[in-house]
Design a protein around this motif. Sequence first.
Motif, PDB file in Angstrom:
ATOM      1  N   ASP A  89      -1.024   4.453   3.516  1.00 46.34           N
ATOM      2  CA  ASP A  89      -1.674   3.207   3.133  1.00 46.34           C
ATOM      3  C   ASP A  89      -0.650   2.062   3.206  1.00 46.34           C
ATOM      4  N   PRO A  90      -0.862   1.042   4.054  1.00 50.32           N
ATOM      5  CA  PRO A  90       0.103  -0.050   4.159  1.00 50.32           C
ATOM      6  C   PRO A  90       0.349  -0.762   2.831  1.00 50.32           C
ATOM      7  N   ALA A  91      -0.681  -0.882   2.021  1.00 54.49           N
ATOM      8  CA  ALA A  91      -0.524  -1.543   0.727  1.00 54.49           C
ATOM      9  C   ALA A  91       0.370  -0.727  -0.190  1.00 54.49           C
ATOM     10  N   GLU A  92       0.162   0.571  -0.218  1.00 59.19           N
ATOM     11  CA  GLU A  92       1.009   1.439  -1.039  1.00 59.19           C
ATOM     12  C   GLU A  92       2.445   1.432  -0.528  1.00 59.19           C
ATOM     13  N   LEU A  93       2.608   1.342   0.782  1.00 62.18           N
ATOM     14  CA  LEU A  93       3.942   1.314   1.373  1.00 62.18           C
ATOM     15  C   LEU A  93       4.707   0.073   0.915  1.00 62.18           C
ATOM     16  N   ASP A 136       4.960  -2.699   9.389  1.00 62.57           N
ATOM     17  CA  ASP A 136       4.069  -2.330   8.289  1.00 62.57           C
ATOM     18  C   ASP A 136       3.041  -3.418   8.018  1.00 62.57           C
ATOM     19  N   VAL A 137       3.470  -4.684   8.102  1.00 59.57           N
ATOM     20  CA  VAL A 137       2.520  -5.791   7.916  1.00 59.57           C
ATOM     21  C   VAL A 137       1.479  -5.776   9.024  1.00 59.57           C
ATOM     22  N   MET A 141      -2.587  -5.488   8.785  1.00 62.66           N
ATOM     23  CA  MET A 141      -3.509  -6.468   9.364  1.00 62.66           C
ATOM     24  C   MET A 141      -4.501  -5.809  10.312  1.00 62.66           C
ATOM     25  N   ASP A 142      -3.984  -4.926  11.156  1.00 68.23           N
ATOM     26  CA  ASP A 142      -4.856  -4.267  12.137  1.00 68.23           C
ATOM     27  C   ASP A 142      -5.910  -3.395  11.470  1.00 68.23           C
ATOM     28  N   SER A 143      -5.557  -2.809  10.333  1.00 67.90           N
ATOM     29  CA  SER A 143      -6.498  -1.927   9.629  1.00 67.90           C
ATOM     30  C   SER A 143      -7.452  -2.695   8.717  1.00 67.90           C
ATOM     31  N   THR A 147      -5.167  -9.453   4.862  1.00 63.04           N
ATOM     32  CA  THR A 147      -5.926 -10.525   5.498  1.00 63.04           C
ATOM     33  C   THR A 147      -5.045 -11.666   5.972  1.00 63.04           C
ATOM     34  N   VAL A 148      -3.734 -11.543   5.838  1.00 61.38           N
ATOM     35  CA  VAL A 148      -2.835 -12.590   6.331  1.00 61.38           C
ATOM     36  C   VAL A 148      -2.988 -12.709   7.839  1.00 61.38           C
TER      37      VAL A 148
END
Length: 211
Positions: A89-93, A136-137, A141-143, A147-148
């Motif tokens: 999960d990018p957010a968890e990362l 990672d950002v 975004m791609d997933s 929303t940046v």
Amino acid sequence: MPTSAPPSNRFERRRAETRQALVRAARRILAETGDTGASIQAIAERADVGFGSFYNHFDSKTELFEAAVVDALEEFGRTFDERLAGIDDPAELVAAGFRLSARMADSHPELMQVLRRRGLGHIHSENGLTTRAVRDVQVGMDSGRFTVVDPAVALSALGGTLLSLVELRFARPEIDGDEAAANLAEMVLRMLGVPPDDAREVARRPLPDAG
């Protein structure tokens, strides 16, 4: 030091060892004082190498100290790769990276002091840590997790907040580093577009075990 092929003979190994000794000495100086005014003689003595060895590897002290910062950033990035490899999960990362950084102020103080003193000028440099962060950002975004719309702006926000956290850990050691890191991670995730309740939960998930 950036990853490279291992030296193939005794001369090359000794040469690589001497270079790394100089880099390590420069890292210690940066961590202790941030002062780059030390003489080449003092640096060579700190590295336990001959004065003449310096110019076999670096043209100037500026080049050496730059190499020392890059070396620290690469170690920082490798530590992230090792500890956070199982997180998808990018957010968890992102959140785990903040919390790991806070703990590294205790477990890797020299490295984090270098980051504290010299990291700002390298947020947008072409180093391994920046490459990892942009990756990672972009995945987030791609997933649709983030929303940046501008990875460079997101990188500025992430890097600046991370450095502020590192500064906080050293300037105010009495503050609970884990809680401060989780709170900052939650704020950053919300800034990246993660819903508030989700951001709060993600920022407090258990960190992967060391080793």
